[in-house]
Design a protein around this motif. Structure first.
Motif, PDB file in Angstrom:
ATOM      1  N   GLU A  34       0.828  -1.210   0.000  1.00  0.00           N
ATOM      2  CA  GLU A  34       0.000   0.000   0.000  1.00  0.00           C
ATOM      3  C   GLU A  34       0.860   1.256   0.000  1.00  0.00           C
ATOM      4  OE1 GLU A  34      -3.702  -2.130   2.344  1.00  0.00           O
ATOM      5  OE2 GLU A  34      -2.500  -0.634   3.414  1.00  0.00           O
ATOM      6  N   MET A  37       2.200   1.644  -3.530  1.00  0.00           N
ATOM      7  CA  MET A  37       1.184   2.156  -4.456  1.00  0.00           C
ATOM      8  C   MET A  37       0.868   3.620  -4.181  1.00  0.00           C
ATOM      9  SD  MET A  37      -1.403  -1.079  -5.002  1.00  0.00           S
ATOM     10  CE  MET A  37      -1.506  -1.602  -3.301  1.00  0.00           C
ATOM     11  N   ALA A  38       0.808   3.989  -2.911  1.00  0.00           N
ATOM     12  CA  ALA A  38       0.534   5.380  -2.559  1.00  0.00           C
ATOM     13  C   ALA A  38       1.666   6.290  -3.027  1.00  0.00           C
ATOM     14  CB  ALA A  38       0.334   5.513  -1.047  1.00  0.00           C
ATOM     15  N   ARG A  40       3.667   5.825  -5.576  1.00  0.00           N
ATOM     16  CA  ARG A  40       3.529   5.984  -7.034  1.00  0.00           C
ATOM     17  C   ARG A  40       2.403   6.970  -7.371  1.00  0.00           C
ATOM     18  NH1 ARG A  40       4.703   0.400  -6.941  1.00  0.00           N
ATOM     19  NH2 ARG A  40       2.522  -0.191  -7.217  1.00  0.00           N
ATOM     20  N   HIS A  41       1.306   6.885  -6.632  1.00  0.00           N
ATOM     21  CA  HIS A  41       0.180   7.792  -6.843  1.00  0.00           C
ATOM     22  C   HIS A  41       0.605   9.245  -6.583  1.00  0.00           C
ATOM     23  CE1 HIS A  41      -4.028   9.149  -6.772  1.00  0.00           C
ATOM     24  NE2 HIS A  41      -3.675   9.872  -5.730  1.00  0.00           N
ATOM     25  N   ARG A  44       2.768  10.529  -9.343  1.00  0.00           N
ATOM     26  CA  ARG A  44       2.019  10.727 -10.575  1.00  0.00           C
ATOM     27  C   ARG A  44       1.071  11.935 -10.498  1.00  0.00           C
ATOM     28  NH1 ARG A  44       0.111   6.083 -10.566  1.00  0.00           N
ATOM     29  NH2 ARG A  44      -2.004   6.489  -9.903  1.00  0.00           N
ATOM     30  N   THR A  45       0.421  12.120  -9.335  1.00  0.00           N
ATOM     31  CA  THR A  45      -0.630  13.136  -9.232  1.00  0.00           C
ATOM     32  C   THR A  45      -0.275  14.337  -8.381  1.00  0.00           C
ATOM     33  OG1 THR A  45      -1.662  12.175  -7.258  1.00  0.00           O
ATOM     34  CG2 THR A  45      -2.377  11.300  -9.414  1.00  0.00           C
ATOM     35  N   GLN A  47      -0.757  14.323  -5.279  1.00  0.00           N
ATOM     36  CA  GLN A  47      -1.731  14.266  -4.184  1.00  0.00           C
ATOM     37  C   GLN A  47      -1.574  12.951  -3.420  1.00  0.00           C
ATOM     38  OE1 GLN A  47      -4.057  16.776  -3.586  1.00  0.00           O
ATOM     39  NE2 GLN A  47      -2.953  17.895  -5.176  1.00  0.00           N
ATOM     40  N   HIS A  49      -2.657   9.540  -1.748  1.00  0.00           N
ATOM     41  CA  HIS A  49      -3.629   8.522  -2.137  1.00  0.00           C
ATOM     42  C   HIS A  49      -4.795   8.576  -1.149  1.00  0.00           C
ATOM     43  CE1 HIS A  49      -5.412   4.579  -2.788  1.00  0.00           C
ATOM     44  NE2 HIS A  49      -4.784   4.552  -3.957  1.00  0.00           N
TER      45      HIS A  49
END
Length: 98
Positions: A34, A37-38, A40-41, A44-45, A47, A49
């Motif tokens: 988790e 993944m957060a 990477r988020h 990418r954004t 922001q 996750h």
């Protein structure tokens, strides 16, 4: 995943204390996934996750109920702390070999 510090390990261990012993390794692996993944988020954004936070292990752990932090005289906490450290070592080694 962002740089892992003592507080990250401690918070993850506190989350594991709330889990039955036979499920702790799986939950720990999930926390690390988790956080990955957060992170990477966030990259990418820009922001956090919405479910797992800012990409730190602490943020992922704090999305779960945490036990009060005991001292290292608490055997179960020591075992949870060790579970987190061992999972981080495996995670680091697997990333080096990929």
């Amino acid at each position: 995943m962002r740089l892992v510090l003592h507080g990250d390990v401690s918070n993850a261990a506190r989350a594991l204390l709330r889990v039955p012993q036979d499920g702790r390794e799986d939950v720990c692996a999930r926390l690390i996934a988790e956080a990955e993944m957060a992170d990477r988020h966030v990259k990418r954004t820009g922001q956090a996750h919405p479910l797992w936070g800012n990409g730190s292990l602490m943020s992922a752990a704090r999305r779960r109920p945490l036990a009060d932090e005991p001292g290292f005289d608490d055997l179960a906490f020591c075992q949870c702390f060790e579970t987190v450290v061992q999972a981080l070592i495996r995670h680091h080694l697997s990333r080096k070999h990929n």
